[in-house]
Design an enzyme around this catalytic site. Structure first.
Site, short mmCIF file in Angstrom:
data_model
loop_
_atom_site.label_atom_id
_atom_site.label_comp_id
_atom_site.label_asym_id
_atom_site.label_seq_id
_atom_site.Cartn_x
_atom_site.Cartn_y
_atom_site.Cartn_z
N ASP A 139 0.76 -1.28 0.10
CA ASP A 139 0.17 0.06 -0.01
C ASP A 139 0.93 1.27 0.00
O ASP A 139 0.36 2.28 0.40
CB ASP A 139 -1.02 0.03 1.19
CG ASP A 139 -0.07 -0.14 2.54
OD1 ASP A 139 1.23 0.12 2.61
OD2 ASP A 139 -0.72 -0.31 3.49
N GLU B 87 -0.22 -8.92 -1.16
CA GLU B 87 -1.20 -8.36 -0.36
C GLU B 87 -2.25 -7.42 -0.75
O GLU B 87 -2.39 -6.12 -0.18
CB GLU B 87 -0.31 -7.74 0.64
CG GLU B 87 -0.80 -7.43 2.09
CD GLU B 87 0.14 -6.63 2.90
OE1 GLU B 87 0.12 -5.37 3.10
OE2 GLU B 87 0.99 -7.30 3.63
N GLU C 60 -2.26 5.35 2.54
CA GLU C 60 -2.34 3.95 2.07
C GLU C 60 -3.78 3.37 1.53
O GLU C 60 -3.79 2.39 0.66
CB GLU C 60 -1.85 3.09 3.24
CG GLU C 60 -0.21 3.23 3.53
CD GLU C 60 0.23 4.63 4.38
OE1 GLU C 60 -0.87 5.23 4.55
OE2 GLU C 60 1.15 4.90 4.54
N HIS D 162 4.67 5.56 13.61
CA HIS D 162 5.26 6.36 12.57
C HIS D 162 4.19 6.60 11.48
O HIS D 162 4.58 7.35 10.52
CB HIS D 162 6.37 5.33 11.77
CG HIS D 162 5.53 4.62 10.72
ND1 HIS D 162 5.35 3.20 11.18
CD2 HIS D 162 5.14 4.29 9.63
CE1 HIS D 162 4.65 2.28 10.29
NE2 HIS D 162 4.63 3.08 9.10
N ARG E 183 1.64 8.43 9.23
CA ARG E 183 1.44 10.08 8.57
C ARG E 183 0.28 10.53 9.41
O ARG E 183 0.17 11.79 9.80
CB ARG E 183 1.24 9.89 7.19
CG ARG E 183 2.47 10.29 6.26
CD ARG E 183 2.15 10.35 4.88
NE ARG E 183 3.32 10.83 4.15
CZ ARG E 183 4.50 10.22 3.80
NH1 ARG E 183 4.57 8.79 4.64
NH2 ARG E 183 5.47 10.64 3.20
N HIS F 216 11.52 5.40 13.92
CA HIS F 216 11.39 5.43 12.28
C HIS F 216 12.39 6.72 12.14
O HIS F 216 12.20 7.76 12.82
CB HIS F 216 10.04 5.67 12.02
CG HIS F 216 9.82 5.70 10.53
ND1 HIS F 216 10.39 6.82 9.76
CD2 HIS F 216 9.30 5.00 9.54
CE1 HIS F 216 10.23 6.65 8.52
NE2 HIS F 216 9.48 5.63 8.45
#
Ligand code: UD1
Ligand code: UDP
Length: 383
Positions: A98, A120, A134, A210, A212, A243
């Site tokens: 994604d 996936e 995503e 992590h 967004r 991250h």
């Protein structure tokens, strides 16, 4: 047909972890010529995984820049992949998951006339803004691809709801194949933070954050929850591999440095990470992959998001959505850290995401599609 030419595209850490065992499987098949194109949307975090699995990319677009934007990632992937696709002329291009590498890679391959397969496939939250971007990346990949490797039956049903009916194989998630490669009872930790935490005998709570859509207040809430938990449970240590995103990294250190039982480290190599998960008491995360790995390793996972595209382990009772409010996270984690009955209920090894044979099924499905094998692989059923 001569050898079937397969191009595997990956750009970030999670794509590499989940595509690496597939590359190894495809390379075992005499009927397949498998090449690897990395966009390097991530650089260090990608290379760590490639090194672990011994994969040298055939093509490296090397696109990462500090604080890159979604638009620049997409533009660089599309323009960079054109030459690769012309050079190798794959029979099928495989993208994973994604990320913006996934969506832009699929689009580039389609624009160059290639057949595209999505590993996936079919995960959905049905909220276009969460996870961002995503969810829409996945929908774009679903619309572009003609082969869909759905980890679970639930993922297949999501595709059917979007009228994607052809080319679906239910395979299990390749991350379970990766765990078979990395997890060892006698694993020796190399990183001091991980080795010290394991040697201390303290309970380990593993934290990652992590996403967004969690930037800003949600991450602040998560870090505050970690601070409160660390003070309430001095017998445990919270280990947080941070991250490398510069803004996130700065904020994590600002809020969590100086607390005795919170340890911030650089990203861990994936074999260390998986073996540390196997030795942890509890996992707190907004990551996707950890929601699949925790259940397979028998570790309770509290999801630090409002939703999940991976509902199977929530239904199985080993993953709980705690959200991003400090009080909710502290309450859910405290319950597990103090109540052995509640803990035992969640700490069961279940594998709704795979049986370690996803890569085999994907390779078989590709061969079947190109007439190089007589039968389609049997779907992963989760039973
Ligand atoms: C990306 C994916 C996300 C996935 C995550 C896995 C998209 C839109 N997002 O988000 O789905 O969950 O990867 O980690 O594709 N950086 C480094 N070194 C690295 C990697 C990153 O320094 O090895 C820094 C760079 O400054 C980079 C920033 O992190 O600009 C953000 O990376 P980016 O790939 O844009 O977003 P992620 O948050 O990692
Ligand atoms: N991971 C790792 N080292 C770390 C943190 C995570 O190898 O320091 C692994 C983790 O075990 C999982 C994957 O990275 O396999 C998850 O990737 P990430 O959280 O970056 O992305 P997401 O899964 O949320 O897309």
């Amino acid at each position: 047909m001569n050898k079937c030419k397969v191009l595997c595209v990956m750009g970030t850490r999670p794509e590499a972890i989940k595509m690496a065992p597939l590359v190894l499987e495809l390379r075992k098949r005499p009927e397949i010529d498998c090449r690897v194109c990395v966009t390097a949307q991530h650089r260090e975090m990608l290379d760590m995984v490639l090194d672990l699995f011994g994969i040298t990319p055939d093509y490296d677009l090397n696109i990462m820049t500090p604080s890159q934007t979604l638009c620049t990632i997409a533009a660089r992937v599309i323009s960079g992949m054109e030459g690769v696709l012309r050079d190798f002329a794959p029979d099928v291009t495989l993208v994973h998951g994604d990320t913006t590498t996934t969506a832009a890679g699929a689009l580039a391959a389609f624009y160059c006339g290639a057949l595209v397969g999505h590993v996936e496939a079919g995960l959905r939250t049905y909220d276009r803004r969460s996870p961002y971007p995503e969810e829409v990346n996945r929908m774009m990949a679903g619309a572009i691809c003609e082969l869909h490797f759905a980890p679970t039956e639930n993922n297949r049903q999501n595709l059917l709801r979007e009228n994607i009916r052809e080319g679906i194989t239910v395979t299990g998630n390749t991350v379970i194949d990766a765990l078979k490669y990395t997890v060892r009872d006698d694993f020796a930790f190399r990183t001091a933070a991980a080795a010290d935490a394991v040697a201390s005998g303290r309970r380990i709570v593993l934290l990652t954050a992590h996403r967004r859509e969690n930037f800003g207040r949600p991450h602040d809430n998560i870090f505050e929850a970690a601070r409160q938990l660390a003070l309430r449970f001095p017998d445990m240590v919270i280990l947080y591999p941070v991250h490398p995103n510069p803004a996130l990294n700065r904020r994590a250190h600002e809020m969590l440095d100086g607390i005795e039982n919170i340890v911030l480290t650089k990203p861990l190599d994936t074999d260390e990470m998986h073996n540390l998960m196997a030795r942890s008491t509890l996992i707190l995360t907004d990551s996707g992959g950890l929601q699949e790995e925790g259940p397979a390793l028998g570790k309770p996972v509290l999801v630090l998001r409002r939703e999940t595209e991976r509902p199977e382990a929530v239904a199985a009772g080993t993953v709980k959505i705690s959200g991003t409010e400090t009080d909710d996270i502290v309450r859910d984690a405290s319950a597990l850290l103090t109540d052995p009955v509640a803990y035992a209920k969640m700490a069961r090894a279940v594998n709704p995401y795979g049986d370690g044979r996803a890569c085999e099924r994907i390779a078989d499905a590709i061969l079947f599609h190109f007439g190089l094998r007589d039968t389609a692989p049997a779907d992963f059923t989760g039973r």
